[in-house]
Design a protein around this motif. Structure first.
Motif: not given
Lengths: 312, 214
Positions: A78, A134, A182-183, A250, A253-254, A258
Motif C-alpha cells: 500500500y 489473507v 490507508a494504514l 494491520w 487498523s482492524q 487481523y
C-alpha cells in the motif's frame, strides 16, 4: 517510456562490468546527480534488470512455482497504492541502494547494516515457499535469503527481549502511497521471539535468482511462510527486539480481522470471507488451505496449548 | 413547452455501448487467456478475482448512473435523458447478476444454501445480496406491460427499491476493502448526493403524460 531495440552485438552491462561496480551503479548515478531524474534504468521494477544472486537451494517444494511475471505484477504494497498493479507500476521511486537496516532495541550488540555489503558477505539460500495472502489467494515463490535467527543471535538479545518488531521505510518521496491514510504508517509488523528465531523464518533479499524487485519489498523483507502474507514486512529499515507484543499496522487498523499471530488457519474465517480455501495464482478453481500453510509439522509446536481461534 | 421528447437516435445506442464496454473488455481478456495466451496478465495475475471485482464495480457505477438520470433531468429539463433510466438500470442489474453468478460459481460451487449461510454470517455478503435482491423485482417489472399491470403508482412505489439497492451496494463496497480506502466512500458520497437531490423541491414539473415514462 522509450524503447530502444537492442542490437545483436550488445552485451548486457552486467557482463561487461565488474559486478561490484555494476551493483554500485546507482550510487554512482546518484553521485552524478541523476538520482532525481527517475531514469527507467534506475527504476528497479523490471525483474530482468536486477542483479543476479548466487544461492544454494536448501528448501524445495513439490509444487509448480508461480510465474515471475505474476509474482512481480500482483502485489499488496500500500506504500505504492491500493491496487495490486500499483506497486509494479509505481515502485520505481524507491531507492533500495544504498540501504541500511538498524538492528537494535533490547540487545547487547546493536548493529547498523549496509544491505549491499552484507549480501556480498553472506552465503545465501534459495527457499521455495508457499505464500498465502489473507485475501484468499496464494503463490509459490523461490525466495533468496537467510535465516533471521543468525542475525538475531549476532546482536545478542537481552533476556528481557520477548518480541521482534519490523519497521518499513517511511519516506513519502520514495513511497507516494504513504500520503494516503490507508494504514497507520510506518508499516510495522511483529513476531514473538521464538517465531522470529524459527529456522523457517527468513529475511529475503531476492527472488527467482535475482535481487528483489522494488514491488516485492526491495532490498530486504521478512518471509514467514506459515503466516498470512501481510506479516512478512517489506523494505525493512529497522528490526527491534522489544519486551511487549508490539503494535502492528494491520492489527491496529482492524483488530477483529487481523490478529497479531495471523497464522494461516483454514478453520478461522476472516469476518468477511472464508479462509478454508484459496486460489493459487494461475489456477481458476480454489484449493483447500492447509493449517499453517502446510508448515504445521515444523511450527505447530510453537503454539502448543494456545487457543488458535482466540489467538488468531 | 416545445415537444422535444423524442430522444436523439444516438442516445440509447451510445448508452448501451458505454454500459457494455467493460463487459466486452472482460470477455476479450478471457478469450485471450483461454485461447491465445495462458500467461496473459491483461486481467491481472488473478483473473477470477479481477473479473469478480470488475463486474461488481460496474454494477455499482451503472446503478449510480441510473440514479443520476432524474436529478440530471431536473437540472437540465432535457426530457430525452429520461429514456436512459430503463436501459442503465437493466445494465446495472445484468452486471450485478453476473457478479453474483460468478461468486456462486467460483467461491461457493453453485450452492445456494452456502450463499444463504454466508449472507447470514457475514454483513459484507448480506448487503451485497440485499442489493441484488432489491434490483431483481425492478428488472422483472421493467416492461411497459408490467407498468400497466401494476398501475403507475404502485409501479413507482415498487421502483423506489432502487434506493435500497444503491445504499446496500455502497455498504457492500465499503465493507469489502482492507484498511482505510477512499474509493468506496467516494461512491457512497456520490450516491448520497443523488438521493439528497431528490429531496429538493422539483420546481418546474414537466407536463406529465398519463402514463409515467418507462
Amino acid at each position: 517510456m522509450r524503447f530502444h531495440p537492442k542490437p545483436g552485438w550488445l552485451i548486457p552491462e552486467r557482463d561487461a562490468t565488474p559486478e561490484s561496480h555494476w551493483l554500485n551503479r546507482r550510487q554512482m548515478a546518484a553521485a552524478m546527480g541523476l538520482a532525481g531524474l527517475a531514469h527507467p534504468l534506475l527504476a528497479q521494477t523490471d525483474p530482468a534488470a536486477l542483479a543476479p544472486l548466487k544461492a544454494k537451494r536448501t528448501i524445495s517444494l513439490g509444487e509448480d512455482l508461480t510465474p515471475l511475471k505474476a509474482v512481480t505484477s500482483y502485489n499488496n504494497f500500500y506504500e505504492f497504492g491500493l491496487d495490486k498493479s500499483d506497486p509494479s507500476e509505481r515502485a520505481g521511486t524507491l531507492r533500495p541502494s544504498p540501504w541500511t537496516v538498524k538492528v537494535g532495541g533490547l540487545v547487547h550488540k546493536p548493529l547498523t547494516l549496509d544491505v549491499d555489503q552484507w549480501i556480498g558477505k553472506l552465503s545465501l539460500e534459495e527457499r521455495l515457499y508457499r505464500m498465502r495472502c489473507v485475501e484468499g489467494w496464494s503463490m509459490a515463490i523461490p525466495w533468496i535469503g537467510f535465516p533471521l535467527a543468525g542475525l538475531l543471535k549476532a546482536v545478542e538479545p537481552l533476556g528481557s527481549a520477548k518480541y521482534v518488531r519490523f519497521t518499513t521505510l517511511n519516506d513519502p518521496k520514495q513511497m507516494p502511497g504513504l500520503r494516503l491514510p490507508a494504514l497507520d504508517w510506518p508499516y510495522r509488523e511483529g513476531l514473538r521471539l521464538d517465531e522470529a528465531m524459527h529456522p523457517l523464518t527468513i529475511l529475503a533479499v531476492g527472488l527467482y535468482g535475482r535481487r528483489l524487485p522494488n514491488q516485492n519489498g526491495a532490498p530486504l523483507r521478512l518471509v514467514v511462510p506459515w503466516k498470512y502474507g501481510f506479516k512478512s514486512a517489506k523494505s525493512i529499515v529497522a528490526i527491534d527486539l522489544v519486551e511487549r507484543q508490539p503494535l502492528t499496522s494491520w492489527n491496529q487498523s482492524q483488530p477483529s480481522e487481523y490478529g497479531f499471530y495471523s497464522n494461516v488457519n483454514p478453520d478461522v474465517d476472516h469476518p468477511r470471507w472464508s479462509q478454508s480455501t484459496e486460489r493459487r495464482i494461475g489456477e481458476f478453481r480454489k484449493r483447500p488451505t492447509l493449517p499453517f500453510n502446510g508448515y504445521g509439522e515444523q511450527v505447530a509446536s510453537l503454539y502448543r496449548g494456545m487457543d488458535l481461534a482466540k489467538y488468531f | 413547452m416545445a415537444r422535444l421528447n423524442a430522444p436523439p437516435v444516438w442516445l440509447k445506442p451510445a448508452a448501451h455501448l458505454l454500459a457494455a464496454l467493460p463487459g466486452l473488455w472482460l470477455l476479450a481478456g478471457w478469450a485471450e487467456l483461454l485461447w491465445l495466451d495462458p500467461a496473459s496478465l491483461r486481467l491481472s495475475a488473478d483473473p477470477v478475482a479481477h473479473t469478480h471485482n470488475a463486474l461488481g464495480l460496474q454494477a455499482l457505477r451503472l446503478l449510480i448512473a441510473t440514479l443520476a438520470v432524474t436529478p440530471l433531468f431536473r437540472l437540465s429539463r432535457w426530457t430525452p435523458i429520461m429514456s436512459l433510466r430503463r436501459p442503465l438500470g437493466l445494465w446495472a442489474f445484468a452486471y450485478a447478476a453476473l457478479h453474483l453468478a460468478f461468486y456462486l460459481a467460483m467461491e461457493l460451487d453453485f450452492s445456494l444454501s452456502a450463499l444463504w449461510r454466508e449472507a447470514l454470517k457475514k454483513p459484507f455478503i448480506f448487503f451485497g445480496l440485499a442489493a441484488f435482491l432489491s434490483l431483481l423485482p425492478l428488472a422483472a417489472t421493467s416492461t411497459r406491460r408490467a407498468i400497466k399491470a401494476l398501475g403507475g403508482r404502485r409501479w413507482q412505489a415498487l421502483h423506489r427499491l432502487v434506493y435500497v439497492a444503491g445504499i446496500a451496494a455502497s455498504i457492500h463496497f465499503i465493507l469489502r476493502v482492507k484498511g482505510f480506502q477512499p474509493e468506496p466512500y467516494l461512491y457512497a458520497a456520490l450516491l448520497i448526493l443523488l438521493l439528497a437531490a431528490r429531496l429538493l423541491p422539483n420546481r418546474k414539473r414537466p407536463n406529465r403524460a398519463p402514463q409515467p415514462t418507462a
